[in-house]
Enzyme design. Structure first.
Site, PDB file in Angstrom:
ATOM      1  N   ASP A 111      -1.514   4.642  -6.295  1.00 32.05           N
ATOM      2  CA  ASP A 111      -0.084   4.595  -5.971  1.00 32.05           C
ATOM      3  C   ASP A 111       0.665   5.798  -6.514  1.00 32.05           C
ATOM      4  OD1 ASP A 111      -1.011   1.714  -5.723  1.00 32.05           O
ATOM      5  OD2 ASP A 111       0.991   1.720  -4.821  1.00 32.05           O
ATOM      6  N   GLY A 158       0.863  -1.182   0.000  1.00 29.92           N
ATOM      7  CA  GLY A 158       0.000   0.000   0.000  1.00 29.92           C
ATOM      8  C   GLY A 158       0.897   1.228   0.000  1.00 29.92           C
ATOM      9  N   ALA A 159       0.582   2.193  -0.882  1.00 28.31           N
ATOM     10  CA  ALA A 159       1.500   3.312  -1.109  1.00 28.31           C
ATOM     11  C   ALA A 159       1.895   4.071   0.175  1.00 28.31           C
ATOM     12  CB  ALA A 159       0.906   4.251  -2.149  1.00 28.31           C
ATOM     13  N   GLN A 194      -5.493  -8.922  -2.492  1.00 26.59           N
ATOM     14  CA  GLN A 194      -5.498  -7.947  -1.382  1.00 26.59           C
ATOM     15  C   GLN A 194      -6.915  -7.569  -0.970  1.00 26.59           C
ATOM     16  OE1 GLN A 194      -3.620  -7.692  -4.150  1.00 26.59           O
ATOM     17  NE2 GLN A 194      -1.773  -6.500  -3.819  1.00 26.59           N
ATOM     18  N   ASN A 196      -3.113   2.841 -10.317  1.00 28.07           N
ATOM     19  CA  ASN A 196      -3.497   2.036  -9.152  1.00 28.07           C
ATOM     20  C   ASN A 196      -3.428   0.560  -9.517  1.00 28.07           C
ATOM     21  OD1 ASN A 196      -4.433   1.833  -6.401  1.00 28.07           O
ATOM     22  ND2 ASN A 196      -6.407   1.221  -7.213  1.00 28.07           N
ATOM     23  N   LYS A 197      -3.764  -0.276  -8.583  1.00 32.69           N
ATOM     24  CA  LYS A 197      -3.701  -1.738  -8.748  1.00 32.69           C
ATOM     25  C   LYS A 197      -4.324  -2.192 -10.065  1.00 32.69           C
ATOM     26  CE  LYS A 197      -2.055  -4.074  -6.652  1.00 32.69           C
ATOM     27  NZ  LYS A 197      -0.667  -4.497  -6.998  1.00 32.69           N
ATOM     28  N   ARG A 243      10.310  -0.981  -4.474  1.00 37.57           N
ATOM     29  CA  ARG A 243       9.122  -1.151  -5.331  1.00 37.57           C
ATOM     30  C   ARG A 243       9.018   0.112  -6.179  1.00 37.57           C
ATOM     31  NH1 ARG A 243       3.581  -3.290  -3.034  1.00 37.57           N
ATOM     32  NH2 ARG A 243       3.276  -3.789  -5.231  1.00 37.57           N
TER      33      ARG A 243
HETATM   34  O1  MRU Z   1       0.506  -3.925  -4.593  1.00 34.29           O
HETATM   35  P1  MRU Z   1      -0.102  -3.237  -3.416  1.00 34.29           P
HETATM   36  O2  MRU Z   1      -0.914  -4.126  -2.541  1.00 34.29           O
HETATM   37  O3  MRU Z   1       0.904  -2.423  -2.651  1.00 34.29           O
HETATM   38  O4  MRU Z   1      -1.106  -2.195  -4.085  1.00 34.29           O
HETATM   39  C1  MRU Z   1      -1.872  -1.365  -3.288  1.00 34.29           C
HETATM   40  C2  MRU Z   1      -2.794  -0.522  -4.069  1.00 34.29           C
HETATM   41  O5  MRU Z   1      -2.880  -0.613  -5.271  1.00 34.29           O
HETATM   42  C3  MRU Z   1      -3.570   0.512  -3.319  1.00 34.29           C
HETATM   43  O6  MRU Z   1      -4.778   0.781  -3.964  1.00 34.29           O
HETATM   44  C4  MRU Z   1      -2.745   1.808  -3.268  1.00 34.29           C
HETATM   45  O7  MRU Z   1      -1.466   1.581  -2.799  1.00 34.29           O
HETATM   46  C5  MRU Z   1      -3.405   2.828  -2.455  1.00 34.29           C
HETATM   47  S1  MRU Z   1      -3.184   2.485  -0.749  1.00 34.29           S
HETATM   48  C6  MRU Z   1      -4.061   3.510   0.209  1.00 34.29           C
END
Ligand code: MRU
Length: 357
Positions: free
Chosen positions: A240, A52-53, A199, A250-251, A88
């Site tokens: 992100d 998560g960012a 997730q 985003n994801k 990352r």
């Molecule tokens: O790969 P991840 O689990 O780190 O990805 C997380 C996401 O895509 C979230 O939507 C993003 O980081 C926002 S977190 C508040």
């Protein structure tokens, strides 16, 4: 927020070590892990014990403080900063947090450096918590508006985990939902499973359950039909990296959900703290999109009858797979950006207006 009735943050410093909730074990096992060195912090980010960012930003900040604790040598700290940023590639919060730490520490060569580094890491985390709380207060207005018109449960779709586990507390996408729930507005969350790492199913559903918020896990491809059936009132996702023109990275899968929302006139909101805005990159094609190991697709993890975590292969052994972890949703599909300062259009003018200072 709560786990088994006890309040937690996702990261904290205690007795010379950084403590995190190991997210690779959730929802089946709740384990607190200690990070003792900067290498531990880099590894935790890489293998997604923290993710998560905003949380990887917070972990990078504490990681740099651990580097100072280990070896207060400028070359070691510089190298550690570089490795943390590389751990990352997509979430801008990582670089943002490391740059802020380096700037803070640049002029300091006293024996106070460790306590200053730890204070700054804590400040980054405290600030994120406050920003996420404000995102919730601002986003609550949108949920309230829908509820006042509908006078019935507000159904919200979210993708991945942009919950408190992805931040320090509250979450971004989930913060308006937690605020609405606390205010007594009936909410129900459609939780995208979020293949390949699940997730949504593993973390978002888990944290909503712990806060007793009704939620239903759906396969990633289900959102479209639910929108056609009028069963989704709004979408809220995290990000992100959001560009100054309002494009949202985003994801993986977020873009497809935004297209479906656009086609069905479902409002599509993105919630973010300002630490997730990239003011430099102008073209979404220049955003580094993380490609992770294809084993995350070909294998799934779960628990056996003895509550032991097991990993099994689900694909033909010879098949190739590609695992792109993020995509970009163009600003034109984003109804609004919910930030700590207020809600803006997903556009240069909208963001400039909110972040003039
Ligand atoms: O790969 P991840 O689990 O780190 O990805 C997380 C996401 O895509 C979230 O939507 C993003 O980081 C926002 S977190 C508040």
């Amino acid at each position: 927020m709560r786990i088994e009735g006890k309040e937690y943050r996702t990261i904290w410093f205690e007795h010379n070590v950084v403590k995190i909730i190991d997210q690779t074990k959730l929802p089946h096992q709740f384990k607190i892990k200690e990070l003792k060195t900067v290498k531990d912090a880099i590894n935790a980010i890489k293998i997604m014990e923290v993710r998560g960012a905003p949380l990887i930003g917070g972990t990078a900040a504490y990681g740099l403080a651990l580097a100072v604790q280990e070896n207060n040598d400028p070359e070691f700290i510089k190298k550690s900063a570089k490795l943390l940023i590389q751990s990352r590639p997509t979430a801008i919060n990582l670089k943002w947090a490391v740059d802020r730490m380096i700037k803070k520490l640049a002029a300091i060569n006293s024996d106070q450096i460790l306590s200053i580094a730890l204070d700054e890491a804590k400040e980054i985390c405290d600030e994120d918590e406050k920003f996420c709380e404000n995102i919730g207060i601002n986003g609550l207005k949108i949920i309230e508006e829908i509820y006042n018109k509908k006078k019935d449960t507000v159904n919200i779709l979210t993708h991945c985990n942009a919950g408190w586990l992805a931040t320090i507390n509250w979450g971004t996408a989930t913060s308006p939902i937690y605020h609405a729930h606390k205010k007594g507005i009936p909410v129900h969350v459609w939780v995208d499973e979020t293949r390949p790492r699940n997730q949504g199913a593993n973390l978002t559903s888990y944290e909503l359950n712990e806060e007793e918020i009704p939620n239903t896990i759906i396969a990633d491809n289900t959102g479209g039909i639910l929108m056609q059936r009028g069963e989704i009132d709004m979408c809220i996702v995290g990000t992100d990296r959001t560009l100054s023109n309002g494009d949202v990275c985003n994801k993986i899968g977020t873009y497809l959900k935004a297209l479906a929302a656009h086609d069905n006139n479902v409002p599509f909101y993105v919630a973010l703290p300002s630490s997730t805005i990239d003011w430099d990159i102008k073209d979404a094609k220049d955003i580094p999109i993380e490609e992770r190991n294809s084993e995350e697709l070909s294998h799934v993890e779960g628990v056996d009858e003895n509550n032991q975590i097991k990993k099994v292969l689900i694909y033909p052994k010879k098949s190739k797979a590609i695992n792109l972890a993020f995509d970009v949703t163009p600003a034109k599909y984003v109804t609004g950006l919910i930030t700590e300062r207020g809600i803006s259009d997903a556009s240069s003018d909208g963001l400039k207006e909110l972040f003039k200072k």
